[in-house]
Design a protein around this motif. Sequence first.
Motif, PDB file in Angstrom:
ATOM      1  N   ASP A  74      13.088   8.436 -19.322  1.00  0.00           N
ATOM      2  CA  ASP A  74      14.122   7.604 -19.946  1.00  0.00           C
ATOM      3  C   ASP A  74      13.545   6.354 -20.589  1.00  0.00           C
ATOM      4  O   ASP A  74      14.134   5.790 -21.504  1.00  0.00           O
ATOM      5  CB  ASP A  74      15.161   7.184 -18.901  1.00  0.00           C
ATOM      6  CG  ASP A  74      15.823   8.377 -18.232  1.00  0.00           C
ATOM      7  OD1 ASP A  74      16.272   9.279 -18.954  1.00  0.00           O
ATOM      8  OD2 ASP A  74      15.873   8.405 -16.981  1.00  0.00           O
ATOM      9  N   TRP A  75      12.405   5.881 -20.095  1.00  0.00           N
ATOM     10  CA  TRP A  75      11.818   4.648 -20.616  1.00  0.00           C
ATOM     11  C   TRP A  75      10.365   4.568 -20.184  1.00  0.00           C
ATOM     12  O   TRP A  75       9.912   5.278 -19.285  1.00  0.00           O
ATOM     13  CB  TRP A  75      12.572   3.412 -20.099  1.00  0.00           C
ATOM     14  CG  TRP A  75      12.606   3.298 -18.605  1.00  0.00           C
ATOM     15  CD1 TRP A  75      13.519   3.853 -17.751  1.00  0.00           C
ATOM     16  CD2 TRP A  75      11.681   2.600 -17.763  1.00  0.00           C
ATOM     17  NE1 TRP A  75      13.227   3.551 -16.445  1.00  0.00           N
ATOM     18  CE2 TRP A  75      12.092   2.786 -16.414  1.00  0.00           C
ATOM     19  CE3 TRP A  75      10.538   1.832 -18.014  1.00  0.00           C
ATOM     20  CZ2 TRP A  75      11.412   2.229 -15.335  1.00  0.00           C
ATOM     21  CZ3 TRP A  75       9.856   1.281 -16.927  1.00  0.00           C
ATOM     22  CH2 TRP A  75      10.295   1.474 -15.612  1.00  0.00           C
ATOM     23  N   GLY A  76       9.630   3.692 -20.865  1.00  0.00           N
ATOM     24  CA  GLY A  76       8.251   3.411 -20.505  1.00  0.00           C
ATOM     25  C   GLY A  76       7.900   1.999 -20.917  1.00  0.00           C
ATOM     26  O   GLY A  76       8.494   1.446 -21.852  1.00  0.00           O
ATOM     27  N   GLY A  80       9.444  14.993 -20.703  1.00  0.00           N
ATOM     28  CA  GLY A  80       8.636  14.852 -19.504  1.00  0.00           C
ATOM     29  C   GLY A  80       7.141  14.893 -19.733  1.00  0.00           C
ATOM     30  O   GLY A  80       6.370  14.854 -18.772  1.00  0.00           O
ATOM     31  N   LYS A  81       6.713  14.924 -20.989  1.00  0.00           N
ATOM     32  CA  LYS A  81       5.283  14.950 -21.293  1.00  0.00           C
ATOM     33  C   LYS A  81       4.759  13.535 -21.518  1.00  0.00           C
ATOM     34  O   LYS A  81       5.518  12.626 -21.878  1.00  0.00           O
ATOM     35  CB  LYS A  81       5.030  15.811 -22.521  1.00  0.00           C
ATOM     36  CG  LYS A  81       5.467  17.263 -22.346  1.00  0.00           C
ATOM     37  CD  LYS A  81       5.370  18.032 -23.654  1.00  0.00           C
ATOM     38  CE  LYS A  81       5.888  19.453 -23.489  1.00  0.00           C
ATOM     39  NZ  LYS A  81       5.912  20.188 -24.772  1.00  0.00           N
ATOM     40  N   ILE A  82       3.452  13.352 -21.315  1.00  0.00           N
ATOM     41  CA  ILE A  82       2.798  12.067 -21.533  1.00  0.00           C
ATOM     42  C   ILE A  82       1.493  12.307 -22.280  1.00  0.00           C
ATOM     43  O   ILE A  82       0.727  13.198 -21.924  1.00  0.00           O
ATOM     44  CB  ILE A  82       2.469  11.342 -20.210  1.00  0.00           C
ATOM     45  CG1 ILE A  82       3.711  11.207 -19.324  1.00  0.00           C
ATOM     46  CG2 ILE A  82       1.862   9.962 -20.484  1.00  0.00           C
ATOM     47  CD1 ILE A  82       3.414  10.626 -17.951  1.00  0.00           C
ATOM     48  N   ILE A  83       1.247  11.517 -23.326  1.00  0.00           N
ATOM     49  CA  ILE A  83      -0.036  11.558 -24.021  1.00  0.00           C
ATOM     50  C   ILE A  83      -0.543  10.128 -24.189  1.00  0.00           C
ATOM     51  O   ILE A  83       0.233   9.173 -24.138  1.00  0.00           O
ATOM     52  CB  ILE A  83       0.060  12.254 -25.397  1.00  0.00           C
ATOM     53  CG1 ILE A  83       1.057  11.533 -26.318  1.00  0.00           C
ATOM     54  CG2 ILE A  83       0.454  13.715 -25.232  1.00  0.00           C
ATOM     55  CD1 ILE A  83       1.120  12.112 -27.736  1.00  0.00           C
ATOM     56  N   TRP A  84      -1.849   9.988 -24.369  1.00  0.00           N
ATOM     57  CA  TRP A  84      -2.422   8.651 -24.525  1.00  0.00           C
ATOM     58  C   TRP A  84      -3.532   8.675 -25.568  1.00  0.00           C
ATOM     59  O   TRP A  84      -4.094   9.718 -25.892  1.00  0.00           O
ATOM     60  CB  TRP A  84      -2.954   8.118 -23.207  1.00  0.00           C
ATOM     61  CG  TRP A  84      -4.085   8.905 -22.613  1.00  0.00           C
ATOM     62  CD1 TRP A  84      -4.005   9.965 -21.764  1.00  0.00           C
ATOM     63  CD2 TRP A  84      -5.482   8.682 -22.858  1.00  0.00           C
ATOM     64  NE1 TRP A  84      -5.256  10.428 -21.452  1.00  0.00           N
ATOM     65  CE2 TRP A  84      -6.182   9.653 -22.102  1.00  0.00           C
ATOM     66  CE3 TRP A  84      -6.199   7.766 -23.617  1.00  0.00           C
ATOM     67  CZ2 TRP A  84      -7.577   9.735 -22.102  1.00  0.00           C
ATOM     68  CZ3 TRP A  84      -7.587   7.834 -23.613  1.00  0.00           C
ATOM     69  CH2 TRP A  84      -8.265   8.805 -22.860  1.00  0.00           C
ATOM     70  N   VAL A 131       0.161   4.582 -24.853  1.00  0.00           N
ATOM     71  CA  VAL A 131       0.706   5.610 -23.977  1.00  0.00           C
ATOM     72  C   VAL A 131       2.104   5.967 -24.463  1.00  0.00           C
ATOM     73  O   VAL A 131       2.954   5.087 -24.638  1.00  0.00           O
ATOM     74  CB  VAL A 131       0.756   5.138 -22.511  1.00  0.00           C
ATOM     75  CG1 VAL A 131       1.488   6.165 -21.642  1.00  0.00           C
ATOM     76  CG2 VAL A 131      -0.660   4.917 -21.977  1.00  0.00           C
ATOM     77  N   LEU A 132       2.321   7.248 -24.683  1.00  0.00           N
ATOM     78  CA  LEU A 132       3.610   7.749 -25.166  1.00  0.00           C
ATOM     79  C   LEU A 132       4.211   8.653 -24.100  1.00  0.00           C
ATOM     80  O   LEU A 132       3.582   9.615 -23.660  1.00  0.00           O
ATOM     81  CB  LEU A 132       3.421   8.529 -26.462  1.00  0.00           C
ATOM     82  CG  LEU A 132       4.668   9.176 -27.059  1.00  0.00           C
ATOM     83  CD1 LEU A 132       5.604   8.119 -27.616  1.00  0.00           C
ATOM     84  CD2 LEU A 132       4.290  10.168 -28.146  1.00  0.00           C
ATOM     85  N   SER A 145       9.282   6.650 -25.608  1.00  0.00           N
ATOM     86  CA  SER A 145       8.855   5.252 -25.565  1.00  0.00           C
ATOM     87  C   SER A 145       7.337   5.185 -25.654  1.00  0.00           C
ATOM     88  O   SER A 145       6.644   6.004 -25.056  1.00  0.00           O
ATOM     89  CB  SER A 145       9.329   4.595 -24.267  1.00  0.00           C
ATOM     90  OG  SER A 145       8.924   3.247 -24.192  1.00  0.00           O
ATOM     91  N   MET A 146       6.835   4.203 -26.407  1.00  0.00           N
ATOM     92  CA  MET A 146       5.398   4.012 -26.540  1.00  0.00           C
ATOM     93  C   MET A 146       5.033   2.585 -26.164  1.00  0.00           C
ATOM     94  O   MET A 146       5.702   1.637 -26.565  1.00  0.00           O
ATOM     95  CB  MET A 146       4.931   4.317 -27.970  1.00  0.00           C
ATOM     96  CG  MET A 146       3.429   4.169 -28.167  1.00  0.00           C
ATOM     97  SD  MET A 146       2.834   4.899 -29.723  1.00  0.00           S
ATOM     98  CE  MET A 146       3.823   4.005 -30.939  1.00  0.00           C
ATOM     99  N   SER A 147       3.968   2.427 -25.396  1.00  0.00           N
ATOM    100  CA  SER A 147       3.490   1.118 -24.952  1.00  0.00           C
ATOM    101  C   SER A 147       2.007   0.999 -25.245  1.00  0.00           C
ATOM    102  O   SER A 147       1.304   2.002 -25.393  1.00  0.00           O
ATOM    103  CB  SER A 147       3.719   0.934 -23.452  1.00  0.00           C
ATOM    104  OG  SER A 147       5.060   1.169 -23.088  1.00  0.00           O
TER     105      SER A 147
END
Length: 355
Positions: free
Chosen positions: A203-205, A177-181, A171-172, A162-164
């Motif tokens: 599961d979601w963002g 379980g990884k996060i990048i921005w 933010v992805l 999910s990307m916001s």
Amino acid sequence: MKFQNTAVLSIALVLSACGGGSGGSANSGGATGGANSGIVSGQGCTNKFGRTWTAVDGVKQKLEYFNNVVYGNGVFLGIGYGKAVISRDGENWINVASSGVHGGYALTYALGKIYMVGQTGGLADNRMMASSTIDGTSWDNVIIGDSANPSLQALPNVDPQSMSYGNGRFVLVGRDGKIIWSADGRSWYAAANAADLKVYGFDWGTFANGKFYAGARLNVYVSSDGNTWQTQKIVGDGTFPTTGLTGMQYFNGMYVAVDSQGNIANSSDSINWKTVAKGRVFLPVNGNAIVAGGGQLMAVDSASNFTRDGDDIFYSCDGIQWEKTKVPNGNYSYSIAIGDNIAAGVGSTPIFSKY
């Protein structure tokens, strides 16, 4: 792959809210779902779209297969396996230029454009960021996950979930379980403490009321900048949540979320939750999603075949009073987007609802 409108496709889990039945035939192209199948609480969106849905004959329109849809600048854009389709009314769709992004993508609308991240489809299996001026006819592609390129600062090769966009940042969050921005969609950075969260997979963002949120099974995490995250405490009311939140929006001055059993709840602070609509009574499935747009909310279930209730869509004008309706031919939703006067979704066939 072209749409098959003779059978409902099988699906186990997709992205990211809410039991079997029938509407019109998906083969007819103009079939409508049954009228309101039950008021959950109050009168809800009596004069809004969402009450009646119509199936689109994807075969007749010769549409390429798509399973994710987003709305922006008056256009619905559907994406699937490197293919793109667009529609202005949810009823008539056309195939447009491929973005070069293949499976595993995450979509968002920001800064007047559609942005998505997915796989390049090549042997290196890099991650690519693509943006379009919403018409889908031209794309700007940027590789963001090539670990062999030292200029990318050893960016983790995230499996997109999910990307916001908010607070000037993309933010992805990943299924891994990884996060990048990123501030511009080109230069990306790994979240400083994502590894410390010890999350197997998100599961979601979403971006809600000035903060980024991400859910992983029973836990919810929050960040103001996408870089530093902390665990968000969740206090339920005995009904909500069952085994964790599966989607959240900020709407009408409150947080609104759905859980893995299709229950919907409100919160003033994103910590203390009160149930406002009861969902299904079958086994929990982490396939629920909640989306906002056009002055209303919709909750859909994208993991339906195991619970026989994925052809229900919940909708609300205020986030408090909810109604539900069935979509045509036992259809169910992989993804749904809401425009100003129209909502469009896709499952075994594209569907739409309008005033």
